[in-house]
Design a protein around this motif. Structure first.
Motif, mmCIF file in Angstrom:
data_model
loop_
_atom_site.group_PDB
_atom_site.id
_atom_site.type_symbol
_atom_site.label_atom_id
_atom_site.label_comp_id
_atom_site.label_asym_id
_atom_site.label_seq_id
_atom_site.Cartn_x
_atom_site.Cartn_y
_atom_site.Cartn_z
ATOM 1 N N TYR A 20 -64.259 57.590 -16.593
ATOM 2 C CA TYR A 20 -63.268 56.860 -15.803
ATOM 3 C C TYR A 20 -63.849 55.519 -15.379
ATOM 4 O O TYR A 20 -64.971 55.451 -14.882
ATOM 5 N N LEU A 21 -63.071 54.467 -15.595
ATOM 6 C CA LEU A 21 -63.474 53.133 -15.162
ATOM 7 C C LEU A 21 -62.327 52.505 -14.375
ATOM 8 O O LEU A 21 -61.162 52.647 -14.747
ATOM 9 N N THR A 22 -62.678 51.811 -13.311
ATOM 10 C CA THR A 22 -61.644 51.113 -12.548
ATOM 11 C C THR A 22 -61.360 49.755 -13.186
ATOM 12 O O THR A 22 -62.185 49.223 -13.931
ATOM 13 N N MET A 23 -60.214 49.221 -12.847
ATOM 14 C CA MET A 23 -59.854 47.885 -13.336
ATOM 15 C C MET A 23 -60.868 46.870 -12.834
ATOM 16 O O MET A 23 -61.206 45.925 -13.537
ATOM 17 N N LYS A 24 -61.378 47.085 -11.641
ATOM 18 C CA LYS A 24 -62.378 46.166 -11.085
ATOM 19 C C LYS A 24 -63.592 46.080 -12.001
ATOM 20 O O LYS A 24 -64.106 44.997 -12.279
ATOM 21 N N LYS A 25 -64.053 47.225 -12.515
ATOM 22 C CA LYS A 25 -65.189 47.267 -13.436
ATOM 23 C C LYS A 25 -64.830 46.578 -14.760
ATOM 24 O O LYS A 25 -65.619 45.801 -15.306
ATOM 25 N N LEU A 26 -63.611 46.850 -15.254
ATOM 26 C CA LEU A 26 -63.187 46.249 -16.515
ATOM 27 C C LEU A 26 -63.092 44.729 -16.410
ATOM 28 O O LEU A 26 -63.423 44.018 -17.354
ATOM 29 N N THR A 27 -62.656 44.227 -15.262
ATOM 30 C CA THR A 27 -62.523 42.775 -15.104
ATOM 31 C C THR A 27 -63.870 42.073 -15.039
ATOM 32 O O THR A 27 -63.930 40.850 -15.159
ATOM 33 N N THR A 28 -64.942 42.812 -14.870
ATOM 34 C CA THR A 28 -66.277 42.199 -14.895
ATOM 35 C C THR A 28 -66.780 41.997 -16.324
ATOM 36 O O THR A 28 -67.765 41.299 -16.534
ATOM 37 N N LEU A 29 -66.085 42.607 -17.286
ATOM 38 C CA LEU A 29 -66.476 42.479 -18.692
ATOM 39 C C LEU A 29 -65.862 41.204 -19.271
ATOM 40 O O LEU A 29 -64.639 41.048 -19.304
ATOM 41 N N GLU A 30 -66.700 40.316 -19.732
ATOM 42 C CA GLU A 30 -66.230 39.027 -20.239
ATOM 43 C C GLU A 30 -65.290 39.191 -21.433
ATOM 44 O O GLU A 30 -64.251 38.533 -21.513
ATOM 45 N N ASP A 31 -65.641 40.081 -22.370
ATOM 46 C CA ASP A 31 -64.786 40.250 -23.546
ATOM 47 C C ASP A 31 -63.428 40.856 -23.175
ATOM 48 O O ASP A 31 -62.408 40.527 -23.777
ATOM 49 N N PHE A 32 -63.394 41.723 -22.163
ATOM 50 C CA PHE A 32 -62.125 42.280 -21.693
ATOM 51 C C PHE A 32 -61.235 41.162 -21.142
ATOM 52 O O PHE A 32 -60.059 41.048 -21.490
ATOM 53 N N MET A 33 -61.807 40.322 -20.301
ATOM 54 C CA MET A 33 -61.028 39.234 -19.687
ATOM 55 C C MET A 33 -60.569 38.216 -20.734
ATOM 56 O O MET A 33 -59.448 37.708 -20.663
ATOM 57 N N ASN A 34 -61.408 37.928 -21.708
ATOM 58 C CA ASN A 34 -61.017 36.999 -22.776
ATOM 59 C C ASN A 34 -59.845 37.551 -23.580
ATOM 60 O O ASN A 34 -58.887 36.832 -23.868
ATOM 61 N N GLN A 35 -59.920 38.820 -23.936
ATOM 62 C CA GLN A 35 -58.840 39.435 -24.715
ATOM 63 C C GLN A 35 -57.570 39.554 -23.888
ATOM 64 O O GLN A 35 -56.467 39.299 -24.386
ATOM 65 N N LEU A 36 -57.710 39.900 -22.622
ATOM 66 C CA LEU A 36 -56.548 39.993 -21.740
ATOM 67 C C LEU A 36 -55.891 38.625 -21.582
ATOM 68 O O LEU A 36 -54.665 38.501 -21.638
ATOM 69 N N ASP A 37 -56.713 37.599 -21.421
ATOM 70 C CA ASP A 37 -56.182 36.236 -21.286
ATOM 71 C C ASP A 37 -55.393 35.831 -22.527
ATOM 72 O O ASP A 37 -54.321 35.239 -22.430
ATOM 73 N N ASP A 38 -55.913 36.165 -23.708
ATOM 74 C CA ASP A 38 -55.204 35.861 -24.954
ATOM 75 C C ASP A 38 -53.863 36.603 -25.026
ATOM 76 O O ASP A 38 -52.878 36.063 -25.529
ATOM 77 N N ILE A 39 -53.838 37.829 -24.525
ATOM 78 C CA ILE A 39 -52.618 38.635 -24.562
ATOM 79 C C ILE A 39 -51.543 38.057 -23.641
ATOM 80 O O ILE A 39 -50.382 37.951 -24.021
#
Length: 150
Positions: free
Chosen positions: A73-92
């Motif tokens: 289990y991971l929180t959104m807070k943890k996921l938002t610390t991942l640079e590649d997650f934020m880059n992909q989310l931004d593109d979406i």
């Protein structure tokens, strides 16, 4: 170490305030300690982004990821610390940013340009009237001064 292997929305919903990125099993997976974990929708199922601030709102939402019988289990807070997650989310979500705000800025710039143009025209007309007045009063100094302003 956690990295994003795949992040694609199942679908995207939008209203005036938020962009909702709805996730599904096949469309989101992470690599955690060199093992691939696939998203399973037993906890959180969406990423909620404020259209104006472009910030993820639901930071406390938990997401479940599974590899075989192992569930992480991971929180959104943890996921938002991942640079590649934020880059992909931004593109979406880039196409869904608040286009009204961008249109409003362009409109205001256009209005500012028009206002500036009108002011310049009014100033020129005023100088021409003052030149006419100087001619009527036979004020040569004022006439010379005003003609230099044109």
């Amino acid at each position: 170490m956690v990295t994003v292997k795949l992040l694609k929305p199942y679908y995207i919903k939008m209203n005036s305030e938020y962009i909702r990125v709805i996730l599904a099993y096949q469309y989101f997976s992470l690599i955690i300690n060199k093992k691939v974990y696939h998203f399973i929708p037993i906890e959180g199922q969406e990423i909620l982004v404020n259209r104006k601030t472009k910030q993820v709102v639901n930071t406390e939402t938990k997401f479940a990821f599974q590899n075989g019988k192992d569930i992480v289990y991971l929180t959104m807070k943890k996921l938002t610390t991942l640079e590649d997650f934020m880059n992909q989310l931004d593109d979406i979500i880039k196409p869904y940013y608040d286009k009204k705000m961008e249109k409003q800025k362009k409109y205001e710039e256009k209005i500012d340009d028009q206002t500036s143009s009108i002011i310049k025209q009014l100033e020129k007309q005023n100088i021409i009237r003052l030149i006419d007045k100087a001619l009527d009063e036979k004020d040569e100094k004022m006439f010379q001064y005003l003609t230099k302003l044109l």
